[in-house]
Write an enzyme that holds these catalytic residues in place. Structure first.
Site, PDB file in Angstrom:
ATOM      1  N   SER A   1     -10.707  -2.305   5.973  1.00  0.00           N
ATOM      2  CA  SER A   1      -9.320  -1.919   5.711  1.00  0.00           C
ATOM      3  C   SER A   1      -8.606  -1.650   7.028  1.00  0.00           C
ATOM      4  O   SER A   1      -9.238  -1.511   8.079  1.00  0.00           O
ATOM      5  CB  SER A   1      -9.302  -0.655   4.852  1.00  0.00           C
ATOM      6  OG  SER A   1      -7.984  -0.195   4.680  1.00  0.00           O
ATOM      7  N   SER A   2      -7.279  -1.573   6.949  1.00  0.00           N
ATOM      8  CA  SER A   2      -6.480  -1.154   8.107  1.00  0.00           C
ATOM      9  C   SER A   2      -5.857   0.211   7.876  1.00  0.00           C
ATOM     10  O   SER A   2      -5.115   0.705   8.735  1.00  0.00           O
ATOM     11  CB  SER A   2      -5.344  -2.152   8.350  1.00  0.00           C
ATOM     12  OG  SER A   2      -5.861  -3.444   8.461  1.00  0.00           O
TER      13      SER A   2
ATOM     14  N   THR B   1       0.897  -1.140   0.000  1.00  0.00           N
ATOM     15  CA  THR B   1       0.000   0.000   0.000  1.00  0.00           C
ATOM     16  C   THR B   1       0.936   1.190   0.000  1.00  0.00           C
ATOM     17  O   THR B   1       2.135   1.026   0.150  1.00  0.00           O
ATOM     18  CB  THR B   1      -0.876  -0.076   1.279  1.00  0.00           C
ATOM     19  OG1 THR B   1      -1.680  -1.247   1.189  1.00  0.00           O
ATOM     20  CG2 THR B   1      -1.763   1.123   1.483  1.00  0.00           C
TER      21      THR B   1
ATOM     22  N   GLY C   1       1.200  -1.433   4.930  1.00  0.00           N
ATOM     23  CA  GLY C   1       1.562  -2.547   5.821  1.00  0.00           C
ATOM     24  C   GLY C   1       0.415  -3.472   6.170  1.00  0.00           C
ATOM     25  O   GLY C   1       0.494  -4.185   7.185  1.00  0.00           O
ATOM     26  N   GLY C   2      -0.665  -3.471   5.362  1.00  0.00           N
ATOM     27  CA  GLY C   2      -1.778  -4.390   5.641  1.00  0.00           C
ATOM     28  C   GLY C   2      -2.246  -4.244   7.066  1.00  0.00           C
ATOM     29  O   GLY C   2      -2.394  -3.132   7.585  1.00  0.00           O
TER      30      GLY C   2
ATOM     31  N   ASP D   1      -9.561  -8.659   1.196  1.00  0.00           N
ATOM     32  CA  ASP D   1      -9.645  -8.105   2.558  1.00  0.00           C
ATOM     33  C   ASP D   1     -10.955  -8.457   3.264  1.00  0.00           C
ATOM     34  O   ASP D   1     -11.106  -8.175   4.462  1.00  0.00           O
ATOM     35  CB  ASP D   1      -9.489  -6.579   2.537  1.00  0.00           C
ATOM     36  CG  ASP D   1      -8.026  -6.149   2.498  1.00  0.00           C
ATOM     37  OD1 ASP D   1      -7.141  -7.021   2.575  1.00  0.00           O
ATOM     38  OD2 ASP D   1      -7.770  -4.937   2.393  1.00  0.00           O
TER      39      ASP D   1
HETATM   40  N1  GLY Z   1      -5.474  -3.872   1.688  1.00  0.00           N
HETATM   41  C1  GLY Z   1      -4.935  -3.358   2.858  1.00  0.00           C
HETATM   42  C2  GLY Z   1      -5.870  -2.536   3.652  1.00  0.00           C
HETATM   43  O1  GLY Z   1      -6.846  -2.067   3.124  1.00  0.00           O
HETATM   44  O2  GLY Z   1      -5.663  -2.323   4.815  1.00  0.00           O
END
Ligand code: GLY
Length: 580
Positions: free
Chosen positions: A461-462, A390, A482-483, A432
Site C-alpha cells: 500500500s501507499s 481512499t 491518492g493511491g 495493488d
Molecule cells: N489502494 C491504495 C493503497 O493502498 O495505497
C-alpha cells in the site's frame, strides 16, 4: 414598552459591539494562529475531528462530546463513513490506523489491510497472451481481498477505546437503518457510477431506487441490508463478519461469481498490531505506517534525505526546493519498487531504508544544477497504476490521544460488486499487487517479487497515516488518499508544518507535486509560479503543470492547549469540527 424594547436592543447591540472585538483580539493572538499564511484553521480546546465527509465528522464529534476518546471516535467515524461515504468508507475494504494512547504513552500501528485468498497466485489476472486482464484485476471478484476493516476497528476500540464496539457502531447503524439526507456529492458520485454499480444486482438494490433512478439531494437514503450487517456485528462482534452469516454470504457470492474467497479465508483473516515505523526530523518524532504499507518508510526516507538542507532559506515551492523534492521522490520510489511488500512474505529492509547515513549518501548523489534521468537512479521496470480513491481522517482528544486512519476499497466504490444481502461493496485491493513479477534481472533487481500475489498475502500500500510528536505529545495527525501519490502528499504536508512552520490550513492548501520515479514525469498542481516552472525546465525536469490535483488531507495540530484542524480545499463536503 416599545421604547424600552428598542433601548434594550440598542443596549444589546452596543454590548455585543464592544465585546466582539475583544474576543476577536484574543483569538487573533492565539500562539500558533498564523494569519500570515493566508489560510485559517478550525480551532478547538476539547479535541477535534477532521473527516472527508460531514455526517461522519459529526458522528465523531458527538462521540468526543459524550466522553468517548479519540479511538472511540475514530472507530465510530470508520463505521459511519461506510454508510455516508460508500465510495471509500467501508466495511468491505481495509486500511491502516496509527494510534497514540496517552495514558499508556504508547503508539501502535494497526494493519487491517485486505488479504488475498489462500488459492490466489501471482498470475491469476494474466491472459493467454501473457498480458494483464484489467477487467479481472480491477472489476472482478478475483480482485477482492478478505476485508480487514471490521477486525481493525474492533481491535482499536477493544484495546484502546473506552466504549464497546456496539456503541461505536450504533450511529452508523442508525444512519443506515433510518437513512440520511442524500447530499449533492454522493448523489453525483452515484449517478456517475450508475452503469458500473447498476450492473451488479445487490449494489443496484443498495444504491438506487426500485425503478433504477438515483436518490436526489435532500431525499432520505436508507441502506437496509447494510444496517442488518452492522446490527449483526453490534450483536455478535467481528465473528459475525468473519465466521458467521456475513462470511457465508461473501463466500457464497464468491463461489457463484468466480471469486476465490472461501469461509476458511474469511476465518483466517488476522489484524496485526505493529510497531509504527519511527523517524525524526529536526527535533520532531515521526510515527507512521510500516509495511505492508510503503508509505511510512519512504516518507521518512525522503525527510531524512532533506533534514540537513536549509529548505526554509531556499523558499517554499521554490525551484531549488522542488528540485530536491523531485530528486528525493525519484530515489524513494525507485527503492520502493524493489523492496516494498508484505513483511510476512518478503524481507523488507526497513532499517536500511530509514537509516540516516543511507539517506545522506543518496542525498549526496543529487546534483543541484540539473534533473537526473530516472534510469540514472535505478534501472528497473515501472509500477502498475494505482487508484486514487481512499479516505483519511484524523482525531485528537483532550487527554492527548490521537488517531490517524486511512482506509479504502481501492477504486471508488471498489470493484462495484456486492454479495447479496450484505449491503457493503467489495474492494478491488488485490490490484495493488504487481501482476507481472519477474526473476532478478542482470543487475540483480527483483522488482515485482516483493509485491507479487501469493495466498494470504497483503498487497503493498501507499497509505501513510502519520502522527508527528513534539515534546512527547501528538503534535500533528495527518494523512491522505491518492493511491501512489499519497506518500508525496503526506510528505509535503508534514514538511509544510515542521520545516516551513505553516499553520495546518495553509499546509493543507499549498500546491503539491508528485514524482514516482517511473515514468520520469512530475505532476505539479496549479499555483506554482511560471518563473519556478521555467527554472525547472532549464534544469531538465519533465513535468505537467496544472492538470490535476493531488491528494486530500485531513489534519490536526495540537499546540499550547489548542487544537487546530483543516480539511483539504481539494475535497468536497469534508468537515473539521473542534470540540469546545
Ligand atoms: N489502494 C491504495 C493503497 O493502498 O495505497
Amino acid at each position: 414598552m416599545k421604547a424600552l424594547f428598542k433601548l434594550m436592543l440598542i443596549t444589546v447591540n452596543v454590548v455585543a459591539f464592544t465585546i466582539l472585538p475583544v474576543k476577536a483580539q484574543e483569538d487573533y493572538t492565539l500562539p500558533s494562529y498564523s494569519s500570515r499564511d493566508g489560510f485559517v484553521p478550525v480551532v478547538g480546546r476539547g479535541g477535534m475531528v477532521s473527516v472527508r465527509e460531514t455526517i461522519a465528522a459529526k458522528v465523531g464529534a458527538e462521540i468526543l462530546e459524550q466522553g468517548g476518546n479519540a479511538i472511540d471516535a475514530g472507530a465510530a467515524i470508520g463505521f459511519a463513513l461506510a454508510v455516508t461515504y460508500p465510495g471509500a468508507g467501508n466495511i468491505g475494504g481495509g486500511g491502516f490506523m496509527v494510534i497514540h494512547k496517552a495514558s499508556e504513552d504508547k503508539t501502535v500501528a494497526i494493519d487491517y489491510r485486505e488479504m488475498s485468498a489462500g488459492a490466489a497466485t501471482h498470475d491469476i489476472y494474466i491472459n493467454d497472451e501473457g498480458e494483464i486482464d484489467q477487467e479481472l484485476a480491477r472489476r472482478s471478484r478475483l480482485s477482492t481481498g478478505v476485508p480487514g476493516t471490521v477486525a481493525g476497528m474492533a481491535l482499536a476500540v477493544e484495546k484502546y477505546g473506552t466504549m464497546t464496539l456496539a456503541q461505536v457502531i450504533a450511529p452508523a447503524y442508525k444512519l443506515a437503518h433510518e437513512g440520511f439526507e442524500m447530499y449533492t456529492h454522493l448523489e453525483l458520485s452515484l449517478a456517475r457510477s450508475q452503469e458500473r454499480l447498476g450492473a451488479d444486482p445487490a449494489a443496484k438494490k443498495a444504491f438506487y431506487k426500485a425503478d433504477g433512478s438515483t436518490y436526489k439531494t435532500g431525499e432520505n437514503f436508507k441502506q437496509e441490508d447494510l444496517a442488518k450487517s452492522l446490527k449483526l456485528i453490534m450483536d455478535d462482534g467481528p465473528s459475525a463478519f468473519y465466521t458467521g452469516s456475513i462470511a457465508e454470504k461473501v463466500a457464497a457470492d464468491m463461489a457463484a461469481n468466480g471469486g476465490l474467497i472461501t469461509m476458511e479465508d474469511m476465518a483466517a483473516y488476522k489484524v496485526y498490531e505493529r510497531e509504527p515505523v519511527m523517524g525524526s526530523y529536526k527535533g520532531y518524532t515521526i510515527a507512521t505506517m510500516p509495511p505492508p504499507s510503503s508509505g511510512g518508510v519512504h516518507m521518512i526516507q525522503m525527510m531524512n534525505m532533506l533534514e540537513n538542507d536549509d529548505l526554509k532559506s531556499k523558499g517554499h515551492n521554490s525551484a531549488a526546493t522542488l528540485h530536491l523534492y523531485i530528486e528525493s521522490m525519484r530515489q524513494a520510489y525507485a527503492d520502493r519498487s524493489l523492496y516494498a511488500g508484505d513483511p510476512a512474505f518478503f524481507d523488507v529492509p526497513v532499517e536500511k531504508l530509514i537509516d540516516k547515513e543511507y539517506a545522506a549518501e543518496i542525498r549526496s548523489r543529487i546534483p543541484m544544477d540539473r534533473a537526473r534521468l530516472s534510469s540514472e537512479v535505478a534501472p528497473t521496470k515501472g509500477l502498475n497504476a494505482e487508484s486514487m480513491e481512499t479516505t483519511h481522517y484524523s482525531v485528537m482528544d483532550a487527554e492527548g490521544n490521537a488517531v490517524s486512519n486511512t482506509y479504502t476499497l481501492n477504486f471508488g466504490f471498489g470493484n462495484g460488486k456486492m454479495a447479496a444481502g450484505t449491503g457493503f461493496l467489495l474492494n478491488n485491493e488485490l490490484d495493488d499487487f504487481d501482476h507481472l513479477p519477474y526473476e532478478p534481472d542482470a543487475n540483480g533487481n527483483i522488482s515485482g517479487k516483493a509485491n507479487a500475489q501469493e495466498g494470504h498475502k497483503r498487497p503493498r500500500s501507499s497509505m501513510t497515516p502519520t502522527i508527528i510528536f513534539k515534546d512527547g505529545r501528538p503534535f500533528l495527525a495527518t494523512g491522505s488518499p491518492g493511491g501512489g501519490t499519497i506518500i508525496n502528499t503526506v510528505f509535503q504536508t508534514v514538511m509544510n508544518v515542521v520545516e516551513f512552520e505553516m499553520n495546518v490550513a495553509a499546509a493543507s492548501s499549498k500546491p503539491r507535486i508528485n514524482h514516482q520515479w517511473m515514468p520520469n514525469m512530475t505532476t505539479i498542481e496549479s499555483g506554482v509560479s511560471q518563473d519556478t516552472l521555467n527554472i525547472l525546465t532549464e534544469m531538465g525536469h519533465i513535468y505537467n503543470a496544472g492538470r490535476r490535483t493531488l491528494g486530500s488531507t485531513n489534519s490536526i495540530v495540537y499546540r499550547d492547549g489548542y487544537f487546530y484542524g483543516a480539511h483539504d480545499p481539494r475535497s468536497m463536503n469534508a468537515a473539521t469540527i473542534g470540540i469546545n
